[in-house]
Enzyme design. Sequence first.
Site, PDB file in Angstrom:
ATOM      1  N   HIS A  99       0.899  -1.262   0.016  1.00  0.00           N
ATOM      2  CA  HIS A  99       0.112   0.041  -0.003  1.00  0.00           C
ATOM      3  C   HIS A  99       0.790   1.158   0.188  1.00  0.00           C
ATOM      4  O   HIS A  99       2.156   1.304   0.425  1.00  0.00           O
ATOM      5  CB  HIS A  99      -0.814   0.168   1.343  1.00  0.00           C
ATOM      6  CG  HIS A  99      -1.654  -1.018   1.624  1.00  0.00           C
ATOM      7  ND1 HIS A  99      -1.138  -2.044   2.330  1.00  0.00           N
ATOM      8  CD2 HIS A  99      -2.843  -1.338   1.482  1.00  0.00           C
ATOM      9  CE1 HIS A  99      -2.274  -3.110   2.346  1.00  0.00           C
ATOM     10  NE2 HIS A  99      -3.345  -2.469   1.683  1.00  0.00           N
ATOM     11  N   ASP A 102       2.449   2.198   3.457  1.00  0.00           N
ATOM     12  CA  ASP A 102       3.420   1.106   4.180  1.00  0.00           C
ATOM     13  C   ASP A 102       4.612   1.743   3.961  1.00  0.00           C
ATOM     14  O   ASP A 102       5.562   1.631   4.628  1.00  0.00           O
ATOM     15  CB  ASP A 102       3.242  -0.228   3.431  1.00  0.00           C
ATOM     16  CG  ASP A 102       1.763  -0.862   3.435  1.00  0.00           C
ATOM     17  OD1 ASP A 102       1.063  -0.410   4.321  1.00  0.00           O
ATOM     18  OD2 ASP A 102       1.619  -1.821   2.602  1.00  0.00           O
ATOM     19  N   GLU A 230     -10.499  -6.854  -4.172  1.00  0.00           N
ATOM     20  CA  GLU A 230     -10.424  -7.872  -3.192  1.00  0.00           C
ATOM     21  C   GLU A 230     -11.398  -7.949  -2.307  1.00  0.00           C
ATOM     22  O   GLU A 230     -11.910  -6.924  -1.508  1.00  0.00           O
ATOM     23  CB  GLU A 230      -9.073  -7.626  -2.305  1.00  0.00           C
ATOM     24  CG  GLU A 230      -8.988  -8.613  -1.256  1.00  0.00           C
ATOM     25  CD  GLU A 230      -7.443  -8.622  -0.620  1.00  0.00           C
ATOM     26  OE1 GLU A 230      -6.666  -8.062  -1.104  1.00  0.00           O
ATOM     27  OE2 GLU A 230      -7.521  -9.026   0.550  1.00  0.00           O
ATOM     28  N   GLU A 266      -8.697 -13.525  -1.059  1.00  0.00           N
ATOM     29  CA  GLU A 266      -7.930 -14.111   0.337  1.00  0.00           C
ATOM     30  C   GLU A 266      -8.578 -15.184   1.054  1.00  0.00           C
ATOM     31  O   GLU A 266      -9.867 -14.940   1.016  1.00  0.00           O
ATOM     32  CB  GLU A 266      -8.073 -12.666   1.082  1.00  0.00           C
ATOM     33  CG  GLU A 266      -7.096 -13.132   2.320  1.00  0.00           C
ATOM     34  CD  GLU A 266      -6.896 -11.840   3.313  1.00  0.00           C
ATOM     35  OE1 GLU A 266      -6.863 -11.019   2.892  1.00  0.00           O
ATOM     36  OE2 GLU A 266      -6.950 -12.190   4.685  1.00  0.00           O
ATOM     37  N   HIS A 269     -10.683 -14.067   4.006  1.00  0.00           N
ATOM     38  CA  HIS A 269     -11.829 -13.521   3.676  1.00  0.00           C
ATOM     39  C   HIS A 269     -12.819 -14.331   3.081  1.00  0.00           C
ATOM     40  O   HIS A 269     -14.324 -14.308   3.548  1.00  0.00           O
ATOM     41  CB  HIS A 269     -11.445 -12.436   2.461  1.00  0.00           C
ATOM     42  CG  HIS A 269     -10.557 -11.324   2.924  1.00  0.00           C
ATOM     43  ND1 HIS A 269     -10.288 -10.363   2.301  1.00  0.00           N
ATOM     44  CD2 HIS A 269     -10.044 -11.114   4.200  1.00  0.00           C
ATOM     45  CE1 HIS A 269      -9.301  -9.441   2.852  1.00  0.00           C
ATOM     46  NE2 HIS A 269      -8.974 -10.093   4.124  1.00  0.00           N
ATOM     47  N   ASP A 305     -10.469 -11.288  11.125  1.00  0.00           N
ATOM     48  CA  ASP A 305      -9.367 -11.725  10.063  1.00  0.00           C
ATOM     49  C   ASP A 305      -8.055 -12.088  10.941  1.00  0.00           C
ATOM     50  O   ASP A 305      -7.513 -11.190  11.196  1.00  0.00           O
ATOM     51  CB  ASP A 305      -9.376 -10.510   9.165  1.00  0.00           C
ATOM     52  CG  ASP A 305      -8.797 -10.712   7.824  1.00  0.00           C
ATOM     53  OD1 ASP A 305      -8.590 -11.909   7.556  1.00  0.00           O
ATOM     54  OD2 ASP A 305      -8.265  -9.831   7.252  1.00  0.00           O
ATOM     55  N   ASP A 307      -5.447 -13.631   9.420  1.00  0.00           N
ATOM     56  CA  ASP A 307      -4.344 -13.467   8.307  1.00  0.00           C
ATOM     57  C   ASP A 307      -3.172 -14.174   8.847  1.00  0.00           C
ATOM     58  O   ASP A 307      -1.976 -13.912   8.995  1.00  0.00           O
ATOM     59  CB  ASP A 307      -3.661 -12.215   8.405  1.00  0.00           C
ATOM     60  CG  ASP A 307      -4.812 -11.168   7.632  1.00  0.00           C
ATOM     61  OD1 ASP A 307      -5.575 -11.810   6.654  1.00  0.00           O
ATOM     62  OD2 ASP A 307      -4.792  -9.957   7.543  1.00  0.00           O
ATOM     63  N   ASP A 337      -0.459 -12.620   2.269  1.00  0.00           N
ATOM     64  CA  ASP A 337      -1.275 -11.507   3.111  1.00  0.00           C
ATOM     65  C   ASP A 337      -1.151 -12.079   4.684  1.00  0.00           C
ATOM     66  O   ASP A 337      -2.437 -12.340   4.898  1.00  0.00           O
ATOM     67  CB  ASP A 337      -2.588 -11.044   2.518  1.00  0.00           C
ATOM     68  CG  ASP A 337      -2.963  -9.901   2.985  1.00  0.00           C
ATOM     69  OD1 ASP A 337      -2.537  -9.238   4.055  1.00  0.00           O
ATOM     70  OD2 ASP A 337      -4.224  -9.427   2.539  1.00  0.00           O
TER      71      ASP A 337
HETATM   72 CO   LIG Z   1      -7.139 -10.545   5.697  1.00  0.00          CO
HETATM   73 CO   LIG Z   2      -5.635  -9.635   1.697  1.00  0.00          CO
END
Ligand SMILES: [Co+2]
Ligand SMILES: [Co+2]
Lengths: 435, 435, 435, 435
Positions: A99, A102, A230, A266, A269, A305, A307, A337
Site C-alpha cells: 500500500h 506502508d 479484493e 484471500e 476473507h 481476520d 491473517d 497477506d
Molecule cells: Co485478511
Molecule cells: Co488480503
Amino acid sequence: MSYFSTVDKIKYEGVTTENPMAFRHYNPSEVVMGKTMKEHLRFGVAYWHTMTQDGSDPFGSPTNIRTWVGSTPMETAKNRVEAFFEILEKLDVEYFCFHDVDIAPEGNSLGEFFNNIDEITDLFKEKMDQTGIKLLWNTANMFSHPRYVNGAASSNSAEVFAFAAAQVKKGLDISKKLGGANYVFWGGREGYESLLNTDMKFEQDNIARLFKMAVAYGEKIGHKPQFLIEPKPMEPSKHQYDFDAATTMAFIQKYGLEGDFKLNLEANHATLAGHTFEHEMNVARCYDALGSIDANQGDMLLGWDTDEFPTNIYDTTLAMYEILENGGIAPGGINFDSKVRRSSFEMEDLLLAHIAGMDTFARGLKAAAKLKEERFFDDLKDKRYASYNDGVGARILSDQETLESLTEYSMQNGDIKLESSHLEFVKSRLNDYLV
Amino acid sequence: MSYFSTVDKIKYEGVTTENPMAFRHYNPSEVVMGKTMKEHLRFGVAYWHTMTQDGSDPFGSPTNIRTWVGSTPMETAKNRVEAFFEILEKLDVEYFCFHDVDIAPEGNSLGEFFNNIDEITDLFKEKMDQTGIKLLWNTANMFSHPRYVNGAASSNSAEVFAFAAAQVKKGLDISKKLGGANYVFWGGREGYESLLNTDMKFEQDNIARLFKMAVAYGEKIGHKPQFLIEPKPMEPSKHQYDFDAATTMAFIQKYGLEGDFKLNLEANHATLAGHTFEHEMNVARCYDALGSIDANQGDMLLGWDTDEFPTNIYDTTLAMYEILENGGIAPGGINFDSKVRRSSFEMEDLLLAHIAGMDTFARGLKAAAKLKEERFFDDLKDKRYASYNDGVGARILSDQETLESLTEYSMQNGDIKLESSHLEFVKSRLNDYLV
Amino acid sequence: MSYFSTVDKIKYEGVTTENPMAFRHYNPSEVVMGKTMKEHLRFGVAYWHTMTQDGSDPFGSPTNIRTWVGSTPMETAKNRVEAFFEILEKLDVEYFCFHDVDIAPEGNSLGEFFNNIDEITDLFKEKMDQTGIKLLWNTANMFSHPRYVNGAASSNSAEVFAFAAAQVKKGLDISKKLGGANYVFWGGREGYESLLNTDMKFEQDNIARLFKMAVAYGEKIGHKPQFLIEPKPMEPSKHQYDFDAATTMAFIQKYGLEGDFKLNLEANHATLAGHTFEHEMNVARCYDALGSIDANQGDMLLGWDTDEFPTNIYDTTLAMYEILENGGIAPGGINFDSKVRRSSFEMEDLLLAHIAGMDTFARGLKAAAKLKEERFFDDLKDKRYASYNDGVGARILSDQETLESLTEYSMQNGDIKLESSHLEFVKSRLNDYLV
Amino acid sequence: MSYFSTVDKIKYEGVTTENPMAFRHYNPSEVVMGKTMKEHLRFGVAYWHTMTQDGSDPFGSPTNIRTWVGSTPMETAKNRVEAFFEILEKLDVEYFCFHDVDIAPEGNSLGEFFNNIDEITDLFKEKMDQTGIKLLWNTANMFSHPRYVNGAASSNSAEVFAFAAAQVKKGLDISKKLGGANYVFWGGREGYESLLNTDMKFEQDNIARLFKMAVAYGEKIGHKPQFLIEPKPMEPSKHQYDFDAATTMAFIQKYGLEGDFKLNLEANHATLAGHTFEHEMNVARCYDALGSIDANQGDMLLGWDTDEFPTNIYDTTLAMYEILENGGIAPGGINFDSKVRRSSFEMEDLLLAHIAGMDTFARGLKAAAKLKEERFFDDLKDKRYASYNDGVGARILSDQETLESLTEYSMQNGDIKLESSHLEFVKSRLNDYLV
Ligand SMILES: [Co+2]
Ligand SMILES: [Co+2]
Ligand SMILES: [Co+2]
Ligand SMILES: [Co+2]
Ligand SMILES: [Co+2]
Ligand SMILES: [Co+2]
Ligand SMILES: [Co+2]
Ligand SMILES: [Co+2]
C-alpha cells in the site's frame, strides 16, 4: 547493512534437514507438470505485514522487535526498503505488494506524501533493477486515515472522494514506474457501519465511478495493469460491499467493468464470508475472473481476520488445484497477506513464517499436480456427469429441449437410478494425495 | 365442515383486548399513508408450514395435532383445502403460496401426480372464486424426493433435469389456471454437498437453461407471472448457488435473465447468509429486483433455518421501511414462510401464530410510515450526503471529474472536516418510533 | 475548567422533548416497584471507553476528538479526572470503573507507575468526597503490555506472574483507598493462542493461585470487595479460559472459590459465546453468582466485541427482568462497558451515547417491572410446571421416588397429555410490555 | 443370511492397494507404543447411524437403500441384528453402542416396548457370545418421542420425568445383561426452546435428580458402568444445558456427581460449541473426566450437526494425542457417531465410510505416537514453562509467595525477556508428523 546477518539464502534441504532456516518442501527449480515450482507459485511478500505490522491488537500494545526502526519516519522507511529486499532475496521470492502508506510517511500534506513516495519508489526501482524482483501489485490505503471513517469512494463527503482519487492516481503512476502487473482495490471502509444512515446505491454508484476513472487514467498514461478487487465481507466495516467473489461479480457486471477487473481472493476473507477458499476461487473461475490470491488462513472458530500464515495442507492442495485448473495464476501471484502471530515477535520469525507458508504451498502444488496427473477428480467427474454425453443429456446441453419435450420424455421414462457418491471414500482417498 | 369451529373471523380489537383470537395491531381497513393496511401488507399463508408441516425435526417425531388427516392421502389432501381456506378467511388473508407436493400426493407416477394436482387445483379454483382469495405464487418442490439428492436442474443426471422440467411445466400450467401473480424457484439442492465432485460452472449453466425454458414456456402459453428466485446460503445443501441477494444478482446478470427474474427474499435466509433482512431487501432494490418477501425470523445464535413467525418489531419496521421505499411490494406480497414451534402443536396455534406475525408486521408498517412521514431517515441522509449537492461533489456525480482534476483539487484543498454520525443517538431515537 | 460547557446537567424531559441532551425515559427519582430508578439501575461509567478509547481499530487510526489531551501523559491523566467527573455529574451517574492503566501513565518502572496511580487516585478521592460518586469496581489491566503476550497468571513466565501479582496488590490497595465495592478480573490473555504449545491445567492452576493470593491479601488489609470474574470466550486470545458463565463456575467450584467470587457478565461477551445476555445472567443466578453487569451490545452478525452502547429494548427488558428476579444487582451495578462508534467522534457523543444507554435501560426496567407486576412470566411458569405441585411430581421433588417406583408408575400411567406452549403468542404479547 | 455377501472381512492391505474394501492404514495387530492398534483405538459402531438412519433431512425424504427392511417392525429389528454383527465382524470392530429405540420397536405401550427390547437383546447376547464383540455403551432415547417435546428429566411434566426414569431403569437393566462398560446420557431436549417460559434452575435440579436415581439403581443391582454425559450446545433444542465439557463439569460439581460421571465427547458437538475437539478433550482431562469419544467431524462453515465420518488427519492426530496423554481411553472407546452422506446411499457405503474413519484414526494414532515418541510437544512445553522449575517460579508453585512478596520481587526485577513462540514454525513442522 544486513538485518539477518546470521542467515544465508534459504535453500531447499528436504524433509530430513534439522535446519529451521531451510525449505523442506519448496524446491524452486523442481519441475512439476512442466514448469518449475517457482514459475507455478509466483510468491509475493506483503510489505504491510512484513515491514510495518507491529504485533499490536485491539487489546494489546506492539510486541514485534524490529531492528530497522530509525530516528525519523523517513529513515525508518529507507531502512525498511533495505531489509525488505534482503528478505525477498533470502527467501528467493520474486514478487512483492504494498500500500502507499506502508512504504512512505504521509507527512503533513498530500504533496509531502507524494514526494516521500517518489523518494522511496526510486529506491525500490534501484533494488528491482539489481535483483530482478518485480512488483506483483500495489494499492492505495484508503481506509486507515480518519478521513476515510465513512469510506473513500463511498464516503458521504465529496472531498474525501477527491482525496481518494488523488491516491489512486499516484498509485497508478508508481505502478507504471515500477512495472506493476496488477493494481488492487480493497475497500475496507467501502461499506457501512449502519444501514440506518446509508444510501447503498448512491455509494456503490460512486465506487464504480472511481473505478472507471482509474481505467480511463490507465489508458491515458499507457499503463494497463490488471485491475483487481479484493472481496471481504466485514471488518473493519460492519458490512463491506465486496462481500465475496459472487457479490463482487454482481457489482462488476452491473457497472460494466468485466473487461478491466478481476478478483484478488484471500483465504481468510473467504471463510469470514462463509465459504471455503477453493469455493471462492472456483466461483471466480466460473466468471473467468480469477486474478490473484492472498495466501493466508483464518481460524475457523474466530470471527475476525487473523491473517495467519498458511500451514493447512488441505487448503493449499485445493487452492493449487484451482490454480492448475485455471492454467496458472499469472499475471497474478500468491501474495502472503499473512502476519506472524503476536507471540512470534522476533526478527527471524519473518523468515520462519514465510518458509512455513512456502513449504505448505509447495506441498499443495505437489499434491494438486498428482491429483491432476492421476486424474483423480477428472475421472470422478467424468463418470458422474456422463448422462450428459449423449441422449437427452446432450440434447439439453445443445438447447434442443423444452419444458414440453422434457415432460413427454419424463412421462415415459421409468424410475431414475442414481449412483452413490461414495463421498467418505473420496475424502479418505484424498488424504493419500497429501504429501 | 369447520376445523376451527370455536373461532370466529379474527377481528381487530386493539391492545386492550384480552381475547387471544383478535388482532391487537393489524387493522385491515386502517389507512396508512394513503392505503389500507391490507393493501400495503398483501399477506400470504404458506401451504407447507400451515398444512403439511408435522412438528418433526432431525431428532424428533411429529408433535402436531392436525384434525384433517383422513384415511387416504387424497382424502387428507382434500380436507386440507377445506381447512386452508377456512384459515385464510378467518385470518382475513388474501393470498397464498404452495409447492406442488404440498397440495397433492405424488402417487406412483408422474401422470398420477399430475392428475392429483389437477383435482386439487380444481378445488382451489372453486374456493378462490367463492372467496376472492388469490394465488401469490406457487413453485415446484425439486428438493425433497430422493431423485433430487444431487440437485434438480443442477443434477448430474440428465433424467433428473428432465423430471424437474416436467414439474416446472406443470407449475406454470397451474399458475395460469389459478392466475398466479408470481412463480418462485428455490433451489435447496441446487448447490453442492461437496465441491470435490462438483462442476459448479456446468451445473449453473444448466440451472440457467431451465430458467430460460420456463420463460419461453410462459410466453408460449401466454402467462407471464413475475419469476422469482429465492436465495438461501446453505441447508439442506452444504452450499447453495443462490447464496444471497447479491450472489443471485450475479447469476441473473451473467445469464441475461434480468428482464424476467426478480428476488423472493426470506428473513431467516438473510441472517444465515450473514446479513440483516433489511440489507438483503436494500441490495435487491439497488438492482431493481425486490419481488416479494418470505416473512419469518431466525434465531441469531442458531445456524439453521428455524422459520419462526416474525415477532421482532425492529425487523418488521425496517423491512416495511424498505417496502415503502420500494413503492410497495406488489405484485409480490408478504408470505409467512413460518412454522409454529414444535411445542406449539395444537390446531389453534396456527391461528395464534399468524396473528402474532400479522400484528408484528402491522406494528412495523405503522412505525415505518411514521419514520417516512416525519422524514427521520430522509433528513438524516439528506444532511449526510449534502456535499454532493454542488461543487466538486456535483461535478463527480455528473462525471466531469477525473483522477487528475481531483488530484489538483485535493492538492489545494485543506484538511477535511467531517461530522459525527451520532449513531447512538440515532439508534435510541429509532426506539421512539416503534409502536 | 469545563469540557462540556454548553451542556447543563442532563434532565429527564420525557418523550416529547426535542432536546437531544435530555433523558426521554430515565427519570432518576421515579419510583418503580418501590425503589427509585437510580437505586435500581446503579449505573457506572467506564474510564477506558470514555476517557482513553481513541476511535482506532485494527484497520484505522484514531478518530476521536478529545479536548483533554495535554502536553504530558500526566497532564492528560489529570485533565481526564476533571472531565470524567464532569461527565458523571452531568449524567447523574453514581458509579465508575477503571483499570489501573486507564488512569495513570505506566512510566518507566513499576515504582513510577505506582506513584502515578497514587497521585491520580488522590484526585479521585477528592472528587468522590465532593460529589458522593462511588467506585463500583477497579481492576488491573494484565493484557495490554507485551509482557502479557502469553498471559498474566497463566503466563509461561514466572516473572510475568510476579508482575501481575504486584498489579493486583496495588489494585486492592486502591480499592481499599477508594472504598471499591467490587474488584474485577478479566483475563483477556488468560487463555491460549494455540493449544499446541499450551499446558491448560498448569495455567489454570496458576490462575487459581493468584486469585487465592488476592483473597488472602484482601483479608490481611481488612478490605473485602466482592471479587468478580468477567467471562469472555475469545478475543484477544484465540481461547480464553473464562469462556462463559458456566465455564467460569466450573473453574470457581474446582478451585473452591465460591465463597469469594461471583461473575461480572457482559452482554457482548454472552453473544460471542453463543448465548443471550439473559441466559448468562440466568446461569449466574442458578449458581447464586450474579455479581454485576457490563452493559453494552454486540452485532449478532459480527464475530468480535463491538461493545456498542445498548439500544435494544428486548435485551434491556430481559436483562432487567433477571435483575429484578435477583432482588437487585447491588453491590454490583450496570457499568457501561460501551464505546462510541468510530464515526461518533465528537466530545458530545460521550454524553449522547450514555443518554441512549441509560434511556434504553430505563425502558427495560419499566417493561420488566410491568412484566413482574402483572405476573406475565410468573403465571406462565406456574401453570407450565403445575404437575410438580402434587402427586408423582411432588414426590419426585421430595426425593421419594426411584427408578423402580417410577417404572411402576409409568407402566400404569396412560398416554401423557401435554399442553401447547403457544410460544408465538407469548412472544407477540411480550411486545406489548415494551415501553 | 449375509447382507454383504460380496465383501470378505476387511483386511489391512496398505497404501498401495487398489481395493476399496481394504484398510490402507488401520492394521489391527500392528504395535504402536507397546499396544496393538486395536487395543489403542477401541472402535465402536453406532446402531442409530448405521442401522436406522435413512438418509432423510429436514428438506428431503429417505435415500438410503437398506436390504434388511422386513414386513414388520420386529422382523426388520431382527434382520438388523444379523446385519449389524456382520458389519462389526467384517470391519473387525470390537464394540458397539445403541439407544433403546434403535434396536426395538416402541410398540403400543411401555410394556410392549420393554418386551421387544428383551427379545432383541437376547439376540444381541447370543451374537456377543459367539463373536466376542462387546457393548461399549447404551443409552435411552429421551428426545425423539413427542412426549419429550419439553425435555425428559427437565420436562415441565412430572409424568414425562417418570417415563424417562422407566427408560433409564430398563437401560441399566440391559447394560447389566450385556455387560456394558459405560452408560451415556445425551440430553437433546434437556434445555430450552425459549428462556421466556423456562425455569432453568428447577429443570437442572431435576436432571441431577434423575442422575442420582440412576447411580442408586446401578448400586442396587450391582452393576456399575461408567456414567457419561455427552455435551452438545444446541440442536434439537435452542439451548441444551450440557453446552460443552466445561459447562457440564460445572453441573457435575454443583450436584456432587464427580465420583460417578465422566464425559463422552463428540467432535462435531465441540465445534458447534465454538471449540476444537482437542480442546474439549483437554478440558475433560483437566477435570479427570475424559470418558469416551464420539468420533465424527462437522463442517466448520455449517451451524448444525452433520455427523460426518472423520477424514481430517489434523483432527484425528490431535484427538489421539489427547488419548495418549490420558493413558488411553478405556473403559471408553472411539464410537463412530457418524452417518453416511445422503448421497452415499448404497449398502456398501456403510463399510466404505467406516473404513475411511478407521483409516483416518489409524493415521492419527501413528502421527500422535510419533509426536509423543519424539517428544515434539513435550520438549516444546518443557522449554516454554522452564521458568517455573526453580527460583520465584518454583516458589509460586509451592505456594510460598504472596502478593506482597511478589510485589517486592517485581519492584527489583528488571525488564522481563520473553522468547518467541515461533508458532508458524511449529505448525509447519507438525505437518511432517502427519502420516
Ligand atoms: Co485478511
Ligand atoms: Co488480503
Ligand atoms: Co422461504
Ligand atoms: Co427458511
Ligand atoms: Co466487559
Ligand atoms: Co466487550
Ligand atoms: Co454423539
Ligand atoms: Co452429533
